[in-house]
Design an enzyme around this catalytic site. Structure first.
Site, PDB file in Angstrom:
ATOM      1  N   ARG A  38      36.198 108.925 -21.964  1.00  0.00           N
ATOM      2  CA  ARG A  38      35.050 109.261 -22.806  1.00  0.00           C
ATOM      3  C   ARG A  38      34.030 110.135 -22.078  1.00  0.00           C
ATOM      4  O   ARG A  38      32.830 109.999 -22.237  1.00  0.00           O
ATOM      5  CB  ARG A  38      34.386 107.984 -23.339  1.00  0.00           C
ATOM      6  N   SER A  58      34.161 103.224 -32.866  1.00  0.00           N
ATOM      7  CA  SER A  58      34.008 102.170 -31.856  1.00  0.00           C
ATOM      8  C   SER A  58      32.609 102.253 -31.264  1.00  0.00           C
ATOM      9  O   SER A  58      32.204 103.290 -30.756  1.00  0.00           O
ATOM     10  CB  SER A  58      35.043 102.330 -30.746  1.00  0.00           C
ATOM     11  N   GLU A  64      29.371 103.444 -26.732  1.00  0.00           N
ATOM     12  CA  GLU A  64      30.130 104.695 -26.821  1.00  0.00           C
ATOM     13  C   GLU A  64      29.430 105.664 -27.753  1.00  0.00           C
ATOM     14  O   GLU A  64      29.479 106.876 -27.558  1.00  0.00           O
ATOM     15  CB  GLU A  64      31.550 104.411 -27.313  1.00  0.00           C
TER      16      GLU A  64
END
Length: 305
Positions: free
Chosen positions: A176, A226, A296
């Protein structure tokens, strides 16, 4: 809002679509967010360069968005210029196994383009509700694949208006994260290297992954995907469920009862509601398991995390 008369005049001059005092909830998958001073929709690199030059010369903040699928925007909105890249959507084959696309191409369209040309390697991205630029920015991934596996290079514009390119290791791709996560560079285009495959097998895999998403994820509610990054050695959703937080609610925001890794908007949720849920999950998981959860979702203008 601030006066943007000169900027609007510029947009009219360069024929760049724009709107003023726009609710950002209309441009995020969470359906949350206050108004932006102005939002622009450049459809060429030249128009985007003109917009960023104006912002830099006038010390105006800039927020770049695509589909807004990984964003939580403050209830008070964004003071500055929002650049929406959705009209930068050209896509083409460079050779038999290489795709070039602009940053605003949706991942679903990119995956279908790969399918049409019997190219495999992007199936993991089918159903991720973002753009190619956003996927490169955060090295998006799912079901065992990530952009790192297929991304060769990105062109970009730097804060001082210089167009450049990062290739291979320069992209600094990890979980990420990319080189762009730590900079104010704006991604313009991507080059991806795939492999020739069987069209029927590629389609079967895409259909299977989409079916799994629908079965396991709360796609019927607005969310930012998410909510938390995967802690090393754990799964965020499993930790949240283990702590008895499925269904935990603050205002219109809730930990999904279908998948605890998602905070959803059940209707009328504010950014404050979502932050209350995020902070409660972080606090409870840390107290009960000792694991630190890191969001996230990119939080625009919010405090408290």
């Amino acid at each position: 809002m601030n006066s943007y008369s000169d900027f609007c005049a510029l947009c009219n001059e360069i024929k760049c679509e724009y709107s003023v005092d726009v609710p950002l909830r209309d441009y995020t998958s969470f359906k949350i967010g206050g108004n932006a001073d102005v939002i622009v929709f450049p459809d060429t690199v030249e128009k985007l360069v003109s917009v960023t030059e104006y912002a830099n010369n006038n010390a105006i903040r800039v927020l770049v968005i695509g589909k807004g699928s990984n964003l939580l925007v403050n209830d008070s909105g964004f003071r500055g210029i929002v650049i929406n890249t959705c009209k930068m959507d050209k896509i083409m084959l460079v050779d038999d196994t290489t795709i070039y696309c602009e940053c605003g191409v949706t991942l679903s369209r990119l995956c279908r383009f790969a399918l049409e040309n019997s190219l495999t390697g992007l199936e993991f991205a089918f159903g991720i509700p973002g753009t190619a630029g956003g996927a490169a920015y955060m090295n998006a991934g799912a079901y065992g694949g990530e952009m790192k596996d297929v991304l060769v290079s990105c062109t970009h514009i730097s804060p001082d208006g210089i167009i450049g390119e990062f290739m291979d290791d320069e992209l600094d791709l990890s979980y990420r994260h990319s080189a762009y996560s730590d900079s104010e560079y704006i991604i313009l285009s991507l080059t991806l290297k795939l492999e020739k495959g069987d069209k029927a097998e590629i389609k079967d895999k895409m259909d299977d992954l989409m079916s799994r998403r629908k079965d396991k994820q709360p796609l019927e509610y607005p969310s930012a995907g998410s909510t938390f990054k995967r802690p090393e050695g754990y799964f965020a959703g499993a930790l949240i469920e283990q702590c008895g937080l499925k269904g935990y609610t603050s205002g219109g925001a809730q930990v999904s009862e279908k998948h605890a890794g998602f905070v959803i908007n059940r209707g009328g949720a504010t950014a404050e509601d979502v932050m209350n849920v995020i902070n409660h999950c972080k606090k409870t998981v840390l107290e009960q398991t000792g694991v630190v959860l890191e969001p996230e979702v990119k939080i625009i203008g919010q405090e408290g995390i």
